[in-house]
Design an enzyme around this catalytic site. Structure first.
Site, short mmCIF file in Angstrom:
data_model
loop_
_atom_site.label_atom_id
_atom_site.label_comp_id
_atom_site.label_asym_id
_atom_site.label_seq_id
_atom_site.Cartn_x
_atom_site.Cartn_y
_atom_site.Cartn_z
N HIS A 25 0.84 -1.21 0.00
CA HIS A 25 0.00 0.00 0.00
C HIS A 25 0.87 1.25 0.00
O HIS A 25 0.68 2.17 -0.80
CB HIS A 25 -0.92 -0.03 1.23
CG HIS A 25 -1.67 1.24 1.48
ND1 HIS A 25 -3.02 1.35 1.30
CD2 HIS A 25 -1.26 2.47 1.94
CE1 HIS A 25 -3.41 2.57 1.61
NE2 HIS A 25 -2.36 3.27 2.01
N GLU A 26 1.84 1.30 0.91
CA GLU A 26 2.68 2.50 1.02
C GLU A 26 3.56 2.67 -0.21
O GLU A 26 3.79 3.80 -0.68
CB GLU A 26 3.53 2.42 2.28
CG GLU A 26 2.73 2.39 3.58
CD GLU A 26 1.81 3.59 3.76
OE1 GLU A 26 2.08 4.65 3.16
OE2 GLU A 26 0.83 3.48 4.50
N HIS A 29 1.75 4.40 -3.01
CA HIS A 29 1.68 5.86 -2.91
C HIS A 29 2.83 6.49 -3.69
O HIS A 29 2.69 7.59 -4.26
CB HIS A 29 1.72 6.30 -1.45
CG HIS A 29 0.40 6.22 -0.75
ND1 HIS A 29 -0.74 6.81 -1.25
CD2 HIS A 29 0.03 5.62 0.41
CE1 HIS A 29 -1.76 6.59 -0.43
NE2 HIS A 29 -1.31 5.86 0.59
N TYR A 40 -4.11 14.84 -2.42
CA TYR A 40 -4.57 14.10 -1.24
C TYR A 40 -5.67 14.85 -0.50
O TYR A 40 -5.56 15.14 0.69
CB TYR A 40 -3.37 13.86 -0.34
CG TYR A 40 -3.48 12.61 0.51
CD1 TYR A 40 -3.62 11.35 -0.06
CD2 TYR A 40 -3.42 12.69 1.90
CE1 TYR A 40 -3.70 10.22 0.71
CE2 TYR A 40 -3.51 11.57 2.69
CZ TYR A 40 -3.65 10.33 2.10
OH TYR A 40 -3.75 9.22 2.86
N GLU A 49 -6.00 6.77 -2.00
CA GLU A 49 -5.95 5.74 -0.96
C GLU A 49 -6.44 4.39 -1.47
O GLU A 49 -5.86 3.34 -1.17
CB GLU A 49 -6.80 6.16 0.25
CG GLU A 49 -6.08 7.01 1.26
CD GLU A 49 -4.93 6.27 1.92
OE1 GLU A 49 -5.13 5.11 2.35
OE2 GLU A 49 -3.84 6.83 2.01
N ASP A 120 -9.79 14.34 8.07
CA ASP A 120 -9.13 13.31 7.25
C ASP A 120 -8.98 13.78 5.82
O ASP A 120 -9.15 13.02 4.87
CB ASP A 120 -9.93 12.00 7.32
CG ASP A 120 -9.23 10.84 6.62
OD1 ASP A 120 -7.99 10.79 6.63
OD2 ASP A 120 -9.94 9.98 6.07
N HIS A 125 -9.40 8.38 3.81
CA HIS A 125 -9.32 7.00 4.28
C HIS A 125 -10.69 6.36 4.45
O HIS A 125 -10.78 5.15 4.67
CB HIS A 125 -8.57 6.93 5.62
CG HIS A 125 -7.13 7.27 5.53
ND1 HIS A 125 -6.67 8.55 5.74
CD2 HIS A 125 -6.04 6.51 5.23
CE1 HIS A 125 -5.35 8.57 5.60
NE2 HIS A 125 -4.95 7.35 5.29
#
Length: 313
Positions: A25-26, A29, A40, A49, A120, A125
């Protein structure tokens, strides 16, 4: 696939680095930063996300490692050690792609869980659940919200999203843009090495229709201005001047804080960016050449712009 030079740091806290979907996942990005560069905030951030969730889960479910039992295989972060959720959430994971509502995330645009606030960064998210559910339907199939989808599997689904990510989405894309982009991506790949067919594209359409991706959570939510409002249309419409800045700034004169940048483009990869500091700086952006208006027509000036206001914390 290009990765960012700097990515989110995964330390030992709670054992995040033990979860392959979280690590992937990271890393995704980083790909987003250097490809679509989705900013974002709000729906663009939710797509950002969700793309990381998608490729994180793709890696998780296809590498034959970790816990991939039916009960947890569509959870994000089920292999994070040292972390247990309190009821009524499932004990493991942070998000569910098979049922986002298990974590109070929306599974369709009109879900009561769709977050409409400013926290957020506009729910990046949380509202990722809309596309996450669409991904699950594309991969495994199922009946949802009155639509039946025949799954096309991970390889084809991932290929379609990667085409969208690297060649079609732009930094300002929202869910409506993703709706059309996924269909175009599938069309682009039809007949190619991935084995994607027009029948697969029908299932892509079924999945994104099931989650109402081309709708909005409420009427007039984050509306786009129409190109020609009622009463100002001509037949046929005539474009007198258009510039998306992809060929540089030859049509413009600018000074002060204005510069060509790539942070928040509404189309393509380039846009003009200007900072209002210091307050006494005289900045201007002007067209170098005028546009000759046609007699008997009503001209309409249309441009896309965004503001980043000061904030703290």
């Amino acid at each position: 696939m290009r990765l960012a030079h700097t990515i989110s740091t995964l330390g030992d806290g709670y054992g995040f680095a033990n979860a392959d979907d979280i690590v992937a996942h990271e890393l995704t990005h980083g790909v987003t930063q250097y490809e679509s560069n989705l900013f974002y905030f709000y729906q663009s951030g939710a797509i950002n996300e969700s793309l990381s969730d998608l490729f994180g889960e793709y890696y998780d479910q296809t590498n034959e490692l970790g816990n991939d039992t039916d009960e947890v295989k569509w959870l994000l972060g089920e292999d994070v050690t040292g972390w247990t959720n309190l009821a009524p959430k499932p004990p493991l994971g942070f998000r569910s792609m098979i049922d986002p509502t298990d974590f109070s995330h929306p599974d369709k645009m009109t879900s009561t869980y769709y977050y409409k606030g400013t926290g957020d960064r506009g729910g990046v998210h949380i509202n990722s659940g809309v596309n996450n559910k669409a991904v699950h339907l594309m991969v495994d199939g199922g009946t949802f919200n009155g639509k039946t989808v025949t799954g096309i599997g991970w390889e084809r689904t991932a290929a379609i999203y990667y085409e969208a990510q690297t060649n079609l989405l732009t930094s300002g894309s929202d869910y409506s843009d993703l709706y059309y982009t996924l269909q175009q991506a599938c069309s682009n790949l039809t007949g190619g090495t991935q084995g994607i067919t027009s029948a697969d594209c029908t299932q892509v359409r079924n999945a994104i229709d099931a989650v109402q991706m081309n709708s909005q959570p409420v009427a007039n939510f984050n509306p786009d201005a129409t190109l020609c409002p009622p009463g100002m249309t001509t037949s046929p419409a005539v474009t007198l001047f258009q510039d998306d800045l992809e060929n540089g700034t030859n049509n413009w004169g600018f000074n002060g804080a204005w510069k060509l940048d790539t942070n928040f483009a509404a189309s393509g990869t380039h846009e003009m960016w200007g900072d209002d500091e210091p307050a006494n700086l005289d900045s201007s952006l002007t067209m170098k050449d005028g546009v000759t208006l046609q007699t008997g027509t009503t001209p309409f000036l249309y441009f896309k712009h965004a503001f980043a206001f000061e904030f703290s914390g």
